[in-house]
Design a protein around this motif. Structure first.
Motif, PDB file in Angstrom:
ATOM      1  N   ARG A   1      74.013 -27.943  56.938  1.00  0.00           N
ATOM      2  CA  ARG A   1      74.309 -26.656  57.897  1.00  0.00           C
ATOM      3  C   ARG A   1      74.644 -27.672  59.093  1.00  0.00           C
ATOM      4  N   GLY A   2      76.260 -27.581  60.011  1.00  0.00           N
ATOM      5  CA  GLY A   2      76.074 -28.354  60.566  1.00  0.00           C
ATOM      6  C   GLY A   2      75.492 -27.663  62.718  1.00  0.00           C
ATOM      7  N   PHE A   3      75.652 -28.162  63.516  1.00  0.00           N
ATOM      8  CA  PHE A   3      75.279 -28.234  64.637  1.00  0.00           C
ATOM      9  C   PHE A   3      75.689 -28.871  65.265  1.00  0.00           C
ATOM     10  N   ASP A   4      76.179 -28.206  66.900  1.00  0.00           N
ATOM     11  CA  ASP A   4      76.429 -29.228  67.977  1.00  0.00           C
ATOM     12  C   ASP A   4      76.124 -28.534  69.125  1.00  0.00           C
ATOM     13  N   GLN A   5      74.648 -29.800  69.150  1.00  0.00           N
ATOM     14  CA  GLN A   5      73.695 -29.655  70.076  1.00  0.00           C
ATOM     15  C   GLN A   5      73.921 -29.748  72.056  1.00  0.00           C
ATOM     16  N   HIS A   6      73.444 -29.210  72.412  1.00  0.00           N
ATOM     17  CA  HIS A   6      73.537 -30.281  73.754  1.00  0.00           C
ATOM     18  C   HIS A   6      72.444 -29.976  74.310  1.00  0.00           C
ATOM     19  N   GLU A   7      71.145 -31.290  74.492  1.00  0.00           N
ATOM     20  CA  GLU A   7      70.242 -31.220  74.398  1.00  0.00           C
ATOM     21  C   GLU A   7      69.665 -31.881  75.905  1.00  0.00           C
ATOM     22  N   GLU A   8      68.736 -30.740  76.822  1.00  0.00           N
ATOM     23  CA  GLU A   8      68.514 -31.491  77.920  1.00  0.00           C
ATOM     24  C   GLU A   8      66.786 -31.912  77.921  1.00  0.00           C
ATOM     25  N   TYR A   9      66.310 -33.502  78.385  1.00  0.00           N
ATOM     26  CA  TYR A   9      65.034 -33.788  78.485  1.00  0.00           C
ATOM     27  C   TYR A   9      64.423 -33.759  79.651  1.00  0.00           C
ATOM     28  N   ARG A  10      62.503 -33.553  79.118  1.00  0.00           N
ATOM     29  CA  ARG A  10      61.948 -33.639  80.379  1.00  0.00           C
ATOM     30  C   ARG A  10      60.832 -34.295  80.248  1.00  0.00           C
ATOM     31  N   VAL A  11      59.158 -34.487  81.286  1.00  0.00           N
ATOM     32  CA  VAL A  11      58.684 -35.281  80.420  1.00  0.00           C
ATOM     33  C   VAL A  11      57.358 -33.804  81.397  1.00  0.00           C
ATOM     34  N   ALA A  12      56.558 -34.733  80.529  1.00  0.00           N
ATOM     35  CA  ALA A  12      54.877 -33.615  80.371  1.00  0.00           C
ATOM     36  C   ALA A  12      53.976 -34.863  79.995  1.00  0.00           C
ATOM     37  N   ARG A  13      52.510 -34.860  80.836  1.00  0.00           N
ATOM     38  CA  ARG A  13      52.236 -35.464  80.339  1.00  0.00           C
ATOM     39  C   ARG A  13      50.888 -34.529  79.752  1.00  0.00           C
ATOM     40  N   VAL A  14      50.540 -35.065  79.243  1.00  0.00           N
ATOM     41  CA  VAL A  14      49.020 -34.698  78.646  1.00  0.00           C
ATOM     42  C   VAL A  14      47.411 -35.240  78.834  1.00  0.00           C
ATOM     43  N   THR A  15      46.558 -35.464  79.345  1.00  0.00           N
ATOM     44  CA  THR A  15      45.007 -35.744  79.526  1.00  0.00           C
ATOM     45  C   THR A  15      44.884 -35.898  78.280  1.00  0.00           C
ATOM     46  N   ALA A  16      43.644 -36.504  77.632  1.00  0.00           N
ATOM     47  CA  ALA A  16      43.287 -37.301  75.983  1.00  0.00           C
ATOM     48  C   ALA A  16      42.521 -35.520  76.264  1.00  0.00           C
ATOM     49  N   GLY A  17      41.328 -34.285  76.850  1.00  0.00           N
ATOM     50  CA  GLY A  17      41.141 -33.451  76.668  1.00  0.00           C
ATOM     51  C   GLY A  17      42.548 -32.656  75.697  1.00  0.00           C
ATOM     52  N   GLU A  18      43.070 -32.154  76.391  1.00  0.00           N
ATOM     53  CA  GLU A  18      44.226 -31.950  76.060  1.00  0.00           C
ATOM     54  C   GLU A  18      45.114 -31.696  74.757  1.00  0.00           C
ATOM     55  N   ARG A  19      45.220 -34.150  74.675  1.00  0.00           N
ATOM     56  CA  ARG A  19      45.959 -34.451  73.002  1.00  0.00           C
ATOM     57  C   ARG A  19      44.956 -33.917  72.501  1.00  0.00           C
ATOM     58  N   ALA A  20      43.510 -34.116  72.531  1.00  0.00           N
ATOM     59  CA  ALA A  20      42.209 -33.693  71.818  1.00  0.00           C
ATOM     60  C   ALA A  20      41.873 -31.843  71.460  1.00  0.00           C
ATOM     61  N   ARG A  21      43.122 -31.501  71.480  1.00  0.00           N
ATOM     62  CA  ARG A  21      42.744 -30.104  71.582  1.00  0.00           C
ATOM     63  C   ARG A  21      44.123 -29.525  71.133  1.00  0.00           C
ATOM     64  N   MET A  22      44.868 -30.103  70.767  1.00  0.00           N
ATOM     65  CA  MET A  22      45.858 -29.601  70.317  1.00  0.00           C
ATOM     66  C   MET A  22      46.436 -29.443  68.785  1.00  0.00           C
ATOM     67  N   GLU A  23      47.183 -29.157  68.640  1.00  0.00           N
ATOM     68  CA  GLU A  23      47.196 -28.603  66.978  1.00  0.00           C
ATOM     69  C   GLU A  23      48.809 -27.954  66.191  1.00  0.00           C
TER      70      GLU A  23
END
Length: 170
Positions: free
Chosen positions: A86-108
């Motif tokens: 499949r072919g895509f023509d994609q417009h992307e927007e990028y934003r930053v989000a910071r996570v703490t060490a505790g949040e990183r550890a809880r990620m699944e």
């Protein structure tokens, strides 16, 4: 081949050690075609880009962040790519989000979203890798985002990237 137009909201998810979470994808129709990409995905009808960003963070990492945790729009990009026939023509927007060490550890990390792996990349790792990382020039561009970005700073346009038929996308 007809291209599907797509709006996406992408997140430069940084941890407390200035590492960037990237997910790994592959094209099932091309042996060995593999690339690393940021958290994020398609903007649904009636959804804002920031709302899509926090939804995608939740879907891909099981971490619920409020929209207020997102930084301002820092990059935009347009890309044409093909994956799984499949072919895509994609417009992307990028934003930053910071996570703490505790949040990183809880990620699944959702295995359906990162079927081929995920990794917290440092800038030196990004600079040294031979792996395909999207968007290009990540090691060069990322350090400017380690400091708070002024809300009134216009986003950097990363260009129109044509990955072409048979090239991996993100």
């Amino acid at each position: 081949m007809t291209l599907t137009r797509r709006l996406t909201s992408r997140v430069l998810l940084l941890d407390d050690r200035d590492r960037l979470l990237l997910l790994c994808g592959r094209d099932p129709r091309r042996a060995g075609a593999r690339w690393w990409f940021t958290v994020g995905g398609g903007v649904e009808d009636g959804e804002s880009h920031p709302a899509a960003a926090v939804r995608e963070i939740r879907e891909e990492t099981a971490l619920s962040l409020p929209v207020a945790r997102l930084g301002p729009l820092v990059w935009t990009r347009r890309t044409v790519f093909h994956v799984d026939g499949r072919g895509f023509d994609q417009h992307e927007e990028y934003r930053v989000a910071r996570v703490t060490a505790g949040e990183r550890a809880r990620m699944e990390i959702d295995p359906a979203e990162a079927r081929y792996g995920h990794h917290w990349w440092s800038v030196p790792e990004l600079a040294a890798t031979d792996e395909s990382v999207r968007p290009h020039r990540m090691a060069e561009l990322l350090p400017a985002l380690f400091r708070p970005v002024p809300a009134d700073r216009p986003p950097l346009y990363l260009g129109h990237v044509d990955e072409g038929p048979g090239q991996e996308g993100s």
